[in-house]
Scaffold this active site. Structure first.
Site, PDB file in Angstrom:
ATOM      1  N   SER A  66      12.981  51.050  29.337  1.00  0.00           N
ATOM      2  CA  SER A  66      11.653  51.900  29.732  1.00  0.00           C
ATOM      3  C   SER A  66      10.699  51.278  30.844  1.00  0.00           C
ATOM      4  O   SER A  66      10.677  49.888  31.140  1.00  0.00           O
ATOM      5  CB  SER A  66      10.808  52.121  28.241  1.00  0.00           C
ATOM      6  OG  SER A  66      11.613  52.517  27.288  1.00  0.00           O
TER       7      SER A  66
HETATM    8  N1  SAM Z   1      13.288  49.852  23.433  1.00  0.00           N
HETATM    9  C1  SAM Z   1      15.005  49.857  24.760  1.00  0.00           C
HETATM   10  C2  SAM Z   1      13.929  48.497  25.502  1.00  0.00           C
HETATM   11  O1  SAM Z   1      13.451  48.005  25.678  1.00  0.00           O
HETATM   12  O2  SAM Z   1      15.256  48.284  26.354  1.00  0.00           O
HETATM   13  C3  SAM Z   1      14.736  50.977  25.432  1.00  0.00           C
HETATM   14  C4  SAM Z   1      15.156  51.881  24.526  1.00  0.00           C
HETATM   15  S1  SAM Z   1      16.123  53.321  25.602  1.00  0.00           S
HETATM   16  C5  SAM Z   1      14.891  53.978  25.832  1.00  0.00           C
HETATM   17  C6  SAM Z   1      17.160  54.260  24.213  1.00  0.00           C
HETATM   18  C7  SAM Z   1      18.060  53.094  22.643  1.00  0.00           C
HETATM   19  O3  SAM Z   1      18.078  54.194  21.929  1.00  0.00           O
HETATM   20  C8  SAM Z   1      19.319  53.182  23.721  1.00  0.00           C
HETATM   21  O4  SAM Z   1      20.000  51.892  23.346  1.00  0.00           O
HETATM   22  C9  SAM Z   1      20.159  54.122  22.562  1.00  0.00           C
HETATM   23  O5  SAM Z   1      21.595  53.659  22.365  1.00  0.00           O
HETATM   24  C10 SAM Z   1      19.471  53.860  21.559  1.00  0.00           C
HETATM   25  N2  SAM Z   1      19.945  55.212  20.087  1.00  0.00           N
HETATM   26  C11 SAM Z   1      20.055  56.107  20.734  1.00  0.00           C
HETATM   27  N3  SAM Z   1      20.045  56.769  19.482  1.00  0.00           N
HETATM   28  C12 SAM Z   1      20.142  55.575  18.950  1.00  0.00           C
HETATM   29  C13 SAM Z   1      20.023  56.193  17.342  1.00  0.00           C
HETATM   30  N4  SAM Z   1      20.507  57.549  16.640  1.00  0.00           N
HETATM   31  N5  SAM Z   1      20.252  54.795  16.512  1.00  0.00           N
HETATM   32  C14 SAM Z   1      19.557  53.339  17.406  1.00  0.00           C
HETATM   33  N6  SAM Z   1      19.375  53.323  18.362  1.00  0.00           N
HETATM   34  C15 SAM Z   1      19.701  54.717  18.601  1.00  0.00           C
END
Ligand code: SAM
Length: 218
Positions: A66
């Site tokens: 993000s």
């Molecule tokens: N917090 C992260 C960072 O600091 O880099 C950014 C997160 S990114 C915007 C969203 C993340 O959520 C992705 O890595 C994606 O694979 C994960 N994601 C999506 N659905 C998910 C789920 N049901 N359970 C766990 N992770 C999930």
């Protein structure tokens, strides 16, 4: 916490000053944390030159780290105390986890990622920077992580159609859940507080996150 951080403090300071003057950052503990966490160590080598620009960056597998202003806002809204037990859904690069972990003292952070390759890389990033108070779990985040519940704070860093019931159940009384809720392309950041008599919701403005995948997600 004693971390082996390594460099680029001047660029980091410029970014943090920009976030303060734009009104995204004001709490001393969050400013201190974001000043300490080396964002360039949480992005792929090919993106490191852009690590201190205020923008999301690709981390592979169709996912993003993000933008710093979003990490700043979410961390401030979450109101983390050093003793808190926190659950993050969507580890991604591990950067948001590091920013939260920096504020913790005796507290602990559990972070769940569904893509094993990203979870492994995030674990390497976090260990490499010396964070021993973060546990990375490969799993289905819409189910939360019941093993360590209840949590004082839960942060979801992917956009969901609604707050998954498991996350509401795993929240402590007086706990807070921060989650982007809305459509696949555009969401609203929502802060949900749990009280004995029920939940209170506060809408905090528009945001854009990759979708939360799975049951109770997309
Ligand atoms: N917090 C992260 C960072 O600091 O880099 C950014 C997160 S990114 C915007 C969203 C993340 O959520 C992705 O890595 C994606 O694979 C994960 N994601 C999506 N659905 C998910 C789920 N049901 N359970 C766990 N992770 C999930």
């Amino acid at each position: 916490m004693d971390n082996s951080k390594g460099g680029r403090e001047a660029e980091r300071k410029r970014l943090i000053n920009h976030l303060i003057s734009s009104g995204y950052l004001s709490k001393p503990e969050v400013i201190d944390s974001m000043m300490k966490v080396p964002r360039h160590r949480f992005v792929p080598e090919s993106k490191q030159h852009s690590a201190y620009m205020d923008m999301p960056l690709s981390i592979g597998y169709g996912q993003t780290i993000s933008a710093p202003h979003m990490v700043a806002m979410m961390t401030e809204y979450l109101d983390v105390k050093p003793h808190h037990k926190i659950l993050e859904i969507g580890t991604g690069s591990g950067y948001q986890a590091a920013v939260l972990a920096e504020i913790l003292n005796e507290g602990m952070l559990y972070t769940v990622e569904r893509i094993p390759e990203l979870a492994k890389k995030a674990e390497e990033n976090l260990r490499g920077c010396g964070y021993s108070n973060v546990h990375v779990i490969i799993g289905e985040g819409t189910k939360g992580y019941n093993e360590e519940s209840p949590y004082d704070r839960i942060i979801v860093t992917a956009g969901a159609p609604r707050a998954p019931k498991a996350l509401l159940d795993q929240l402590n009384e007086k706990g807070k859940l921060l989650i982007p809720i809305g459509g696949r392309m555009l969401q609203e950041l929502v802060l949900i507080e749990k009280y004995e008599e029920g939940f209170r919701e506060k809408k905090l403005g528009g945001c854009v996150f990759v979708p939360l995948i799975g049951e109770n997600g997309w």
